[in-house]
Design a protein around this motif. Structure first.
Motif, PDB file in Angstrom:
ATOM      1  N   ILE A  59       3.026  -3.740   6.500  1.00 42.61           N
ATOM      2  CA  ILE A  59       3.584  -2.593   5.786  1.00 42.61           C
ATOM      3  C   ILE A  59       2.752  -2.325   4.542  1.00 42.61           C
ATOM      4  N   GLU A  62       3.286  -0.708  -1.319  1.00 43.84           N
ATOM      5  CA  GLU A  62       4.387  -0.119  -2.067  1.00 43.84           C
ATOM      6  C   GLU A  62       5.748  -0.344  -1.401  1.00 43.84           C
ATOM      7  N   GLN A  63       5.722  -0.721  -0.119  1.00 43.41           N
ATOM      8  CA  GLN A  63       6.978  -0.990   0.582  1.00 43.41           C
ATOM      9  C   GLN A  63       7.353  -2.469   0.583  1.00 43.41           C
TER      10      GLN A  63
END
Length: 198
Positions: A59, A62-63
């Protein structure tokens, strides 16, 4: 030129692979004055891939949770070392037909989608093209390159997976059977290496 030197022997003072790696680095330094060398001793210990890491691998940053970012610190650092290197030197003692567990941990931490390889329509594609790798392989009784040698074909496969296909093997094998003769052969191979084009 930048070199990344990875040692994986559980031995220190008595390690043949460590001694030959040091001699190879000295030879590279002679051929490339100003060689910048980063050392990584994986035998000291690396974390094994775990659930938090796997959750963060695929991912965008930022996630990721704070815990995932923390879990990926080791992997991020090892990937950055590899990305910055023009030449890779890996000391590979053969343990029980294959590589040390510590070196496998390093492999698992540097194989990162989007950083060292990517998925394409044609399948996985390595992102670390243009680098050269030297594998300094030692063994007590196993002939390097024999069907029982699972270490060298595995590392060739792993390196090709991340885009490193220029792989040169320097071996000192069957040390328990042949004594110092394989070390002499390896030292001669080290003296014969050509300059690495960076």
């Amino acid at each position: 030129m930048n070199a990344l030197v990875v040692n994986s022997s559980g031995r220190t003072e008595q390690s043949v692979s460590r001694k030959l790696v040091a001699e190879l680095v000295a030879e590279l330094s002679t051929k490339h004055p100003g060689l910048q060398t980063t050392y990584r001793d994986v035998a000291i210990g690396l974390p094994f891939v775990n659930d938090l890491m796997i959750g963060g691998f695929y991912i965008p940053d930022e996630q990721r949770t704070a815990e995932q970012r923390q879990a990926l610190i080791w992997s991020d650092e090892l990937v950055q070392e590899l990305q910055a290197a023009d030449v890779l030197v890996i000391g590979v003692p053969i343990y029980n037909f294959s590589i040390p567990a510590s070196l496998k941990a390093w492999v698992d931490l540097i194989a990162r989608a989007g950083l060292t390889f990517k998925f394409s329509e044609a399948g996985p594609e390595g992102l670390l093209k243009g680098k050269k790798a030297y594998l300094v392989v030692t063994s007590g009784g196993l002939p390097v390159g024999s069907p029982a040698d699972l270490a060298t074909p595995y590392l060739r496969q792993v390196l090709a997976f991340v885009g490193i296909t220029d792989v040169h093997i320097i071996s000192a094998d069957q040390l328990n059977l042949l004594g110092e003769q394989p070390v002499g052969t390896a030292r001669e191979a080290i003296r014969q290496i050509h300059a690495v084009v960076a």
